[in-house]
Design a protein around this motif. Sequence first.
Motif, PDB file in Angstrom:
ATOM      1  N   PHE A 230       1.198  -1.445  -0.362  1.00 58.87           N
ATOM      2  CA  PHE A 230      -0.171  -0.172   0.009  1.00 58.87           C
ATOM      3  C   PHE A 230       0.728   0.995  -0.381  1.00 58.87           C
ATOM      4  CE2 PHE A 230      -2.209  -3.383   1.524  1.00 58.87           C
ATOM      5  CZ  PHE A 230      -3.875  -3.394   1.880  1.00 58.87           C
ATOM      6  N   TRP A 231       0.300   2.047  -0.535  1.00 64.41           N
ATOM      7  CA  TRP A 231       0.897   3.492  -0.620  1.00 64.41           C
ATOM      8  C   TRP A 231      -0.024   4.311  -0.795  1.00 64.41           C
ATOM      9  CZ3 TRP A 231       2.653  -0.456  -4.206  1.00 64.41           C
ATOM     10  CH2 TRP A 231       4.351  -1.125  -3.466  1.00 64.41           C
ATOM     11  N   GLY A 232       0.008   5.573  -0.341  1.00 67.04           N
ATOM     12  CA  GLY A 232      -0.716   6.363  -0.113  1.00 67.04           C
ATOM     13  C   GLY A 232      -0.223   8.231  -0.054  1.00 67.04           C
ATOM     14  N   LEU A 326      -4.856   6.344  -2.921  1.00 65.42           N
ATOM     15  CA  LEU A 326      -4.392   4.826  -2.089  1.00 65.42           C
ATOM     16  C   LEU A 326      -4.373   3.779  -3.576  1.00 65.42           C
ATOM     17  CD1 LEU A 326      -3.343   3.805   0.433  1.00 65.42           C
ATOM     18  CD2 LEU A 326      -5.614   2.756   0.770  1.00 65.42           C
ATOM     19  N   THR A 327      -2.613   3.585  -3.004  1.00 69.43           N
ATOM     20  CA  THR A 327      -3.082   2.281  -4.692  1.00 69.43           C
ATOM     21  C   THR A 327      -2.625   1.047  -3.663  1.00 69.43           C
ATOM     22  OG1 THR A 327      -0.160   2.286  -4.488  1.00 69.43           O
ATOM     23  CG2 THR A 327      -1.045   3.827  -5.868  1.00 69.43           C
ATOM     24  N   LYS A 334      -0.393  -9.374  -9.656  1.00 68.43           N
ATOM     25  CA  LYS A 334       0.087  -7.785 -10.137  1.00 68.43           C
ATOM     26  C   LYS A 334      -0.708  -7.362 -11.101  1.00 68.43           C
ATOM     27  CE  LYS A 334       4.541 -10.609  -9.882  1.00 68.43           C
ATOM     28  NZ  LYS A 334       4.330 -11.653  -9.406  1.00 68.43           N
ATOM     29  N   SER A 335      -1.618  -6.921  -9.855  1.00 68.29           N
ATOM     30  CA  SER A 335      -2.394  -5.554 -10.039  1.00 68.29           C
ATOM     31  C   SER A 335      -2.718  -5.104  -9.244  1.00 68.29           C
ATOM     32  CB  SER A 335      -4.185  -6.420 -10.766  1.00 68.29           C
ATOM     33  OG  SER A 335      -4.156  -7.097  -8.899  1.00 68.29           O
ATOM     34  N   LEU A 336      -2.509  -4.007  -9.657  1.00 71.13           N
ATOM     35  CA  LEU A 336      -2.631  -2.201  -8.919  1.00 71.13           C
ATOM     36  C   LEU A 336      -4.062  -1.513  -9.145  1.00 71.13           C
ATOM     37  CD1 LEU A 336      -0.306  -0.639  -7.371  1.00 71.13           C
ATOM     38  CD2 LEU A 336      -0.827   0.702  -9.691  1.00 71.13           C
ATOM     39  N   ARG A 337      -4.250  -1.470  -8.222  1.00 72.57           N
ATOM     40  CA  ARG A 337      -5.560  -0.825  -7.657  1.00 72.57           C
ATOM     41  C   ARG A 337      -5.555   0.475  -6.963  1.00 72.57           C
ATOM     42  NH1 ARG A 337      -7.237  -5.464  -7.897  1.00 72.57           N
ATOM     43  NH2 ARG A 337      -9.739  -6.166  -8.846  1.00 72.57           N
ATOM     44  N   VAL A 338      -6.410   1.345  -8.051  1.00 72.49           N
ATOM     45  CA  VAL A 338      -5.717   2.925  -7.315  1.00 72.49           C
ATOM     46  C   VAL A 338      -7.154   3.285  -6.992  1.00 72.49           C
ATOM     47  CG1 VAL A 338      -5.326   5.070  -8.198  1.00 72.49           C
ATOM     48  CG2 VAL A 338      -3.774   3.073  -8.766  1.00 72.49           C
ATOM     49  N   ALA A 339      -7.219   4.019  -5.625  1.00 72.18           N
ATOM     50  CA  ALA A 339      -8.717   4.592  -4.731  1.00 72.18           C
ATOM     51  C   ALA A 339      -9.171   5.526  -5.319  1.00 72.18           C
ATOM     52  CB  ALA A 339      -8.465   3.731  -3.879  1.00 72.18           C
TER      53      ALA A 339
END
Length: 627
Positions: A230-232, A326-327, A334-339
């Motif tokens: 997680f990165w935010g 928030l990612t 290998k999926s990246l979700r961006v909220a």
Amino acid sequence: MRRAAVVALRSARRAAFRKLINKAPLSSASSHYVVTAPFSLAARRYSTKRHIIQSSMWLPKTPLAIAASVGALGAWYAYGSNQPVQLNAQPPVSSPQTRSLSSTPDIAQPTAEPASPAPVAAGQESSRRALVVDNDQFFTGDIVGEGPLAKDTDDHGRKVLEMMTPEQATERLRRMEQSYLVGRGRGVVRYDYVQLPSNDPIEDDHAEKIVEVSQKTADAGGAQSSDWMFWGVFDGHSGWTTSAKLKQVLIQYAARELNTTYTAAQANKMSPRPSPEAIDAALKLAFTKLDHEICHESVKKLGKNPTKRFAAEVLAPALSGSCALLTFYDSHSKSLRVACTGDSRAVLGRRNQVTGKWYATPLSEDQTGSNPNEEARMRAEHPGEARVIHAGRVLGNLEPTRAFGDAFYKWSRETQDKIKQHFFGRTPHPLLKTPPYVTAEPVVTTTNIEPSKGDFVVLATDGLWEMLTNEEVVGLVGQWVEQQNKDAKRTSSTAWLTSWFKSTPTSLPVEKGGNMDKTGRINTGSDPKDAMEKPIRQQQWALPSEDKDRFVVTDKNAATHLVRNALGGSNQDMVCALLTLPSPYSRRYRDDLTVEVIFFGEGDESGSFQVNTEATNNGGADLKAKL
């Protein structure tokens, strides 16, 4: 945040002003400002020279509102002997009436002279660069002599500052930089971040966490455990308390909801992993649960302890507000979700295997009243309220249409009246009819990451995107990677970069014409309307479309590299001037900046997670890596 700047920009483009400027060249005597009211600073003398801005980031003929600014300058600085001198005054882009502390302002033009002192002849005193800061503009000049200034304001309330040297500016840029190496062999090899305050205290915040997930939770049919990363970044407004709350708990809320969703899916033997829709729903639920606690559960707590002191503590995150980006990276899929809630932005950089250049793909959409998609949603949710979006803002006031906190746009009129009567607060907005008007529910996008090809993602609060386009940001990181590739030939510490580039480009190594603007519309530059989609600072500065000498690579931290080039890059005088400006003056010229750059790749399998001392201020002596 941008309304005042846009109004000022339009007024500055009036044909009458342009004609006036063209008829009065800066080199003529009529364009010089002559000091008639002397001012001295306890044995310190000011000498200044007027000249044209020649920097690649500034319009050569800058004084677009020269007539409006002359009356606002007040007394001029002079030698202690009272002899007239010429002031290096750069008028603001717009009239003072268009500015406010809470809005994004027009930038006054600092000079393009080198920040380092000029050679001193025998018998002459040395000089240093200085800033004179007015409420609506600032000027650059030279301090003659050595030693500190006797006082920092003049008799007209203008602040006099010794301008930072390039070395001091670099120290300031790197003060809050950090870099981490992720040696887990699961798709991420490194991430860098940096913060640069403009408000005091800074209203931005950020959070990062890597969670090792058991094989049972990650995938009932898998053979190995995986990482949830997680990165935010959190862009606060009207205070820092909401963004600080998000730093503390948002990732925890997200991880908890995701764990519940993945665990529930294990009961389904046909599909042991949750559906993409279920994962998106978990992230949305985490956001809305936390915001409900901030805005509504906090009010309920006042019934148990109805004191003003407790109210001030528990309501603080509700009374201010914050955007959130928030990612969530699942190393197994290998999926990246961006909220995304608000107007911070995520952009993917991916290399074109044929051309060797990078291309930018936006992973989020700025959620403001200026976004047609958000305006349509708001009008559908509040039919009959013509001013639900007015001048690109919610009820004419708040720019983001999605945010945490901002309870005055979520509480009922009855709740607001009670809080004001028993504790404190403000009168409800006169247009308040059918709250809530602002939601914390994010828009979630999903992208498949290709670690073997060196993908990277840039997350940043809107302070960066006011200065640089998506393409410029991706190109700058690509330029930085190339420089690291050169260095890697001399050391093995950055060998993971060596296969990314094979040659040195003469301009930013980024594909043109594919950049998407904040509303999702391709910005090719062929339509005049597209010009208004440029970052607001570039519109104010009238930047040329191409300038190969505009950017520099001098930082080991990729996020710091982006911030330096956003502030002026190769124009050291401009970088130093913008960093010298103190709060609250600086807020008129730049916002708080928080930037993260995440590098994906196939790293080693040591399982280590450590501070990257080369790209962290003070070598990371005071930092501890956290898992």
